[in-house]
Scaffold this active site. Structure first.
Site, PDB file in Angstrom:
ATOM      1  N   HIS A 121      53.117  26.258  39.000  1.00 37.79           N
ATOM      2  CA  HIS A 121      52.202  25.390  38.210  1.00 37.79           C
ATOM      3  C   HIS A 121      52.565  25.530  36.735  1.00 37.79           C
ATOM      4  O   HIS A 121      52.264  26.534  36.099  1.00 37.79           O
ATOM      5  CB  HIS A 121      50.743  25.806  38.423  1.00 37.79           C
ATOM      6  CG  HIS A 121      49.764  24.902  37.736  1.00 37.79           C
ATOM      7  ND1 HIS A 121      48.703  24.306  38.400  1.00 37.79           N
ATOM      8  CD2 HIS A 121      49.662  24.484  36.448  1.00 37.79           C
ATOM      9  CE1 HIS A 121      48.010  23.572  37.544  1.00 37.79           C
ATOM     10  NE2 HIS A 121      48.564  23.667  36.347  1.00 37.79           N
ATOM     11  N   HIS A 152      53.167  23.331  32.794  1.00 34.71           N
ATOM     12  CA  HIS A 152      53.154  22.159  31.912  1.00 34.71           C
ATOM     13  C   HIS A 152      54.304  22.290  30.928  1.00 34.71           C
ATOM     14  O   HIS A 152      54.353  23.236  30.144  1.00 34.71           O
ATOM     15  CB  HIS A 152      51.833  22.085  31.135  1.00 34.71           C
ATOM     16  CG  HIS A 152      50.652  21.967  32.038  1.00 34.71           C
ATOM     17  ND1 HIS A 152      50.140  20.752  32.445  1.00 34.71           N
ATOM     18  CD2 HIS A 152      49.901  22.909  32.657  1.00 34.71           C
ATOM     19  CE1 HIS A 152      49.119  20.959  33.254  1.00 34.71           C
ATOM     20  NE2 HIS A 152      48.951  22.265  33.403  1.00 34.71           N
ATOM     21  N   ARG A 173      55.350  19.403  28.980  1.00 34.81           N
ATOM     22  CA  ARG A 173      55.241  18.355  27.950  1.00 34.81           C
ATOM     23  C   ARG A 173      56.528  17.528  27.876  1.00 34.81           C
ATOM     24  O   ARG A 173      57.304  17.491  28.823  1.00 34.81           O
ATOM     25  CB  ARG A 173      54.883  18.929  26.575  1.00 34.81           C
ATOM     26  CG  ARG A 173      53.747  19.961  26.571  1.00 34.81           C
ATOM     27  CD  ARG A 173      52.463  19.451  27.175  1.00 34.81           C
ATOM     28  NE  ARG A 173      51.358  20.385  26.940  1.00 34.81           N
ATOM     29  CZ  ARG A 173      50.283  20.477  27.709  1.00 34.81           C
ATOM     30  NH1 ARG A 173      50.160  19.741  28.799  1.00 34.81           N
ATOM     31  NH2 ARG A 173      49.312  21.321  27.421  1.00 34.81           N
ATOM     32  N   ASN A 220      50.825  15.602  33.912  1.00 31.69           N
ATOM     33  CA  ASN A 220      49.812  15.090  32.975  1.00 31.69           C
ATOM     34  C   ASN A 220      50.385  14.824  31.590  1.00 31.69           C
ATOM     35  O   ASN A 220      49.924  15.345  30.587  1.00 31.69           O
ATOM     36  CB  ASN A 220      48.586  16.017  32.904  1.00 31.69           C
ATOM     37  CG  ASN A 220      48.891  17.402  32.365  1.00 31.69           C
ATOM     38  OD1 ASN A 220      50.003  17.904  32.514  1.00 31.69           O
ATOM     39  ND2 ASN A 220      47.921  18.027  31.726  1.00 31.69           N
ATOM     40  N   LYS A 236      49.386  15.527  42.388  1.00 31.40           N
ATOM     41  CA  LYS A 236      48.336  16.298  41.723  1.00 31.40           C
ATOM     42  C   LYS A 236      47.065  15.479  41.561  1.00 31.40           C
ATOM     43  O   LYS A 236      47.094  14.363  41.047  1.00 31.40           O
ATOM     44  CB  LYS A 236      48.843  16.738  40.338  1.00 31.40           C
ATOM     45  CG  LYS A 236      47.848  17.515  39.504  1.00 31.40           C
ATOM     46  CD  LYS A 236      47.687  18.953  39.973  1.00 31.40           C
ATOM     47  CE  LYS A 236      46.537  19.667  39.272  1.00 31.40           C
ATOM     48  NZ  LYS A 236      46.904  20.237  37.992  1.00 31.40           N
ATOM     49  N   HIS A 258      43.230  20.172  40.843  1.00 32.05           N
ATOM     50  CA  HIS A 258      42.473  20.799  39.758  1.00 32.05           C
ATOM     51  C   HIS A 258      41.040  20.823  40.274  1.00 32.05           C
ATOM     52  O   HIS A 258      40.367  19.795  40.280  1.00 32.05           O
ATOM     53  CB  HIS A 258      42.592  20.013  38.448  1.00 32.05           C
ATOM     54  CG  HIS A 258      41.869  20.671  37.317  1.00 32.05           C
ATOM     55  ND1 HIS A 258      42.520  21.236  36.254  1.00 32.05           N
ATOM     56  CD2 HIS A 258      40.537  20.903  37.124  1.00 32.05           C
ATOM     57  CE1 HIS A 258      41.626  21.782  35.429  1.00 32.05           C
ATOM     58  NE2 HIS A 258      40.423  21.582  35.938  1.00 32.05           N
ATOM     59  N   HIS A 301      45.207  27.177  40.012  1.00 28.65           N
ATOM     60  CA  HIS A 301      44.582  28.081  39.044  1.00 28.65           C
ATOM     61  C   HIS A 301      43.147  28.444  39.425  1.00 28.65           C
ATOM     62  O   HIS A 301      42.206  28.119  38.701  1.00 28.65           O
ATOM     63  CB  HIS A 301      44.662  27.530  37.614  1.00 28.65           C
ATOM     64  CG  HIS A 301      44.386  26.059  37.443  1.00 28.65           C
ATOM     65  ND1 HIS A 301      43.280  25.436  37.965  1.00 28.65           N
ATOM     66  CD2 HIS A 301      45.080  25.091  36.794  1.00 28.65           C
ATOM     67  CE1 HIS A 301      43.311  24.167  37.634  1.00 28.65           C
ATOM     68  NE2 HIS A 301      44.394  23.924  36.930  1.00 28.65           N
ATOM     69  N   LEU A 339      41.330  25.596  30.938  1.00 30.35           N
ATOM     70  CA  LEU A 339      40.493  25.097  32.029  1.00 30.35           C
ATOM     71  C   LEU A 339      41.205  25.295  33.357  1.00 30.35           C
ATOM     72  O   LEU A 339      42.409  25.061  33.419  1.00 30.35           O
ATOM     73  CB  LEU A 339      40.178  23.613  31.809  1.00 30.35           C
ATOM     74  CG  LEU A 339      39.162  23.360  30.683  1.00 30.35           C
ATOM     75  CD1 LEU A 339      39.087  21.878  30.351  1.00 30.35           C
ATOM     76  CD2 LEU A 339      37.776  23.887  31.085  1.00 30.35           C
ATOM     77  N   ASP A 350      50.302  28.040  34.915  1.00 28.47           N
ATOM     78  CA  ASP A 350      49.534  27.056  34.149  1.00 28.47           C
ATOM     79  C   ASP A 350      49.832  27.168  32.663  1.00 28.47           C
ATOM     80  O   ASP A 350      48.995  26.817  31.819  1.00 28.47           O
ATOM     81  CB  ASP A 350      48.030  27.182  34.420  1.00 28.47           C
ATOM     82  CG  ASP A 350      47.250  25.967  33.945  1.00 28.47           C
ATOM     83  OD1 ASP A 350      47.857  24.891  33.783  1.00 28.47           O
ATOM     84  OD2 ASP A 350      46.038  26.103  33.723  1.00 28.47           O
ATOM     85  N   ALA A 410      42.169  22.581  25.617  1.00 31.05           N
ATOM     86  CA  ALA A 410      42.259  23.607  26.661  1.00 31.05           C
ATOM     87  C   ALA A 410      43.717  23.830  27.024  1.00 31.05           C
ATOM     88  O   ALA A 410      44.456  22.868  27.237  1.00 31.05           O
ATOM     89  CB  ALA A 410      41.487  23.152  27.886  1.00 31.05           C
TER      90      ALA A 410
HETATM   91  C1  NCD Z   1      46.261  22.068  30.949  1.00 28.62           C
HETATM   92  C2  NCD Z   1      47.031  21.266  29.888  1.00 28.62           C
HETATM   93  O1  NCD Z   1      46.897  21.581  28.705  1.00 28.62           O
HETATM   94  O2  NCD Z   1      47.780  20.366  30.268  1.00 28.62           O
HETATM   95  N1  NCD Z   1      45.224  22.815  30.294  1.00 28.62           N
HETATM   96  C3  NCD Z   1      44.590  23.912  30.783  1.00 28.62           C
HETATM   97  O3  NCD Z   1      43.650  24.386  30.136  1.00 28.62           O
HETATM   98  N2  NCD Z   1      44.957  24.483  31.906  1.00 28.62           N
HETATM   99  C4  NCD Z   1      45.728  21.154  31.989  1.00 28.62           C
HETATM  100  C5  NCD Z   1      45.192  21.863  33.209  1.00 28.62           C
HETATM  101  O4  NCD Z   1      45.935  22.411  34.004  1.00 28.62           O
HETATM  102  O5  NCD Z   1      43.966  21.861  33.374  1.00 28.62           O
HETATM  103 ZN    ZN Z   2      47.588  23.106  34.656  1.00 25.48          ZN
END
Ligand code: NCD
Ligand code: ZN
Length: 351
Positions: free
Chosen positions: A15, A17, A19, A43, A101, A138, A176, A221, A249, A265
């Site tokens: 998991h 991110h 960007r 996302n 997702k 999520h 998560h 989150l 995450d 978050a």
């Molecule tokens: C994640 C994000 O910033 O893309 N933020 C987070 O607090 N975990 C999105 C997510 O996984 O909820």
């Molecule tokens: Zn995430």
């Protein structure tokens, strides 16, 4: 005396991110120097909703990495109210798309295009169950009247349980997880369900958000929970149960977006992720079970081969810097200016 070391089958991050653009180029190397593969969250803004988007995003990730990198990004699609079953069929046939997702609309960063009512996504979900594509959730409801700290528990009762009753063959990763309720649900379920656990939810409870003042860099989150929930997560992660596996995450945001009247978050941990998990397993007295959690259980759940190479960690303290570059901006990494007790060997590091 030489420092203590451990060598693991190279781990994967289930998991992540990454960007896009300059931020992607700044953060991707931290993951690639530790992990062989990662499940890449869709996302972006706009979200990755089609196989064509996912393939194009994968190419941008590969271009952002050093030429010699053998890092393998495992792509996902972002489920919307309008995802067509034909897109699911295309995903099942695509070599680089591994999951879909579910973000409940409004649950977290860039979730505005998420699912407003799970029934609207049912044609796509039925196709996923049929073609055995994992659904990554999520797991939080978003109704304003539900207490922030109860949103995961309510999601289990209101969304996940009915979904699995309706689609008993659907393979699900509860992403998560943050509560004892989620641990028990995953552990005791008769369904094909696994869960990822982040380093921050294993290491910190909700007091970390308020220690000496408001700590925006500890906000993610689902939000950090009480100590008893953290303890339940450590117990699950270090139990050897193959339903629980590593998913950082890691979610970079520019510093100003977190140090704000309405802070984003997301916690960035990619620069010391496997090192922090080693700390958790060491403190629990189960360093011998780190390899299962980090390198075996996730691959087995996804039906992918385990990695052939290894990663060595050295028991040696170091301090992540106060900030890291993120394109034209900076980010504040987890454990900034504090101590991390495990480290990866010098030749593998980017700083
Ligand atoms: C994640 C994000 O910033 O893309 N933020 C987070 O607090 N975990 C999105 C997510 O996984 O909820
Ligand atoms: Zn995430």
């Amino acid at each position: 005396m030489p420092a203590m070391q451990i060598t693991l089958t190279r781990p994967d991050d289930w998991h992540l991110h990454l960007r896009d653009g300059a931020a992607l180029a700044a953060v991707a190397p931290y993951t690639a120097e530790r992990f062989a593969r990662a499940i890449i969250m869709p996302n972006l803004n706009p979200p990755v909703t089609t196989v064509a988007d996912a393939e194009a995003y994968r190419q941008r990730i590969m271009q952002a990495l050093p030429d010699h990198s053998d890092f393998n990004p495992l792509m996902t699609l972002y489920l919307t109210d309008r995802t067509r079953p034909a897109e699911i069929t295309a995903a099942a046939e695509h070599p680089h798309v591994h999951a879909v997702k579910l973000y409940p609309a409004g649950a977290t960063t860039h979730s505005d295009a998420g699912v407003t009512d799970i029934n609207l996504a049912m044609p796509a979900l039925e196709k996923m169950a049929e073609l055995d594509i994992p659904l990554l959730v999520h797991g939080e409801v978003t109704r304003a009247e539900v207490d922030m700290f109860d949103r995961e528990h309510v999601f289990i009762d209101e969304v996940l349980t009915p979904l699995l009753e309706r689609l008993p063959r659907l393979r699900v990763v509860f992403e998560h997880i943050t509560t004892a309720a989620a641990v028990e649900f995953v552990r005791d379920s008769d369904h094909r369900i696994g869960a990822t656990i982040t380093p921050q939810h294993l290491l910190y409870n909700r007091n970390a958000l308020f220690s000496g003042g408001l700590r925006p860099h500890m906000f993610c989150l689902p939000v950090l929970k009480r100590e008893r929930h953290r303890a339940a997560l450590v117990e699950a992660a270090t139990s050897g149960n193959p339903r629980f596996f590593l998913g950082t995450d890691s979610a970079p945001h520019p510093r100003h977006a977190k140090e704000s009247a309405c802070g984003c978050a997301g916690i960035f941990s990619a620069h010391c992720a496997i090192e922090l998990y080693a700390e958790v397993f060491e403190h629990a007295g189960h360093l011998d079970r780190l390899e299962g959690f980090a390198s075996h259980h996730g691959a087995d759940f996804y039906g992918l081969p385990r990695n052939n190479d290894t990663l060595t960690l050295v028991r040696e303290s170091w301090q992540p810097p106060a900030t890291l570059p993120m394109g034209d901006e900076t980010l504040v990494p987890l454990r900034a200016d504090e101590t991390v007790i495990w480290r990866i060997p010098r030749e593998a590091r980017v700083f």
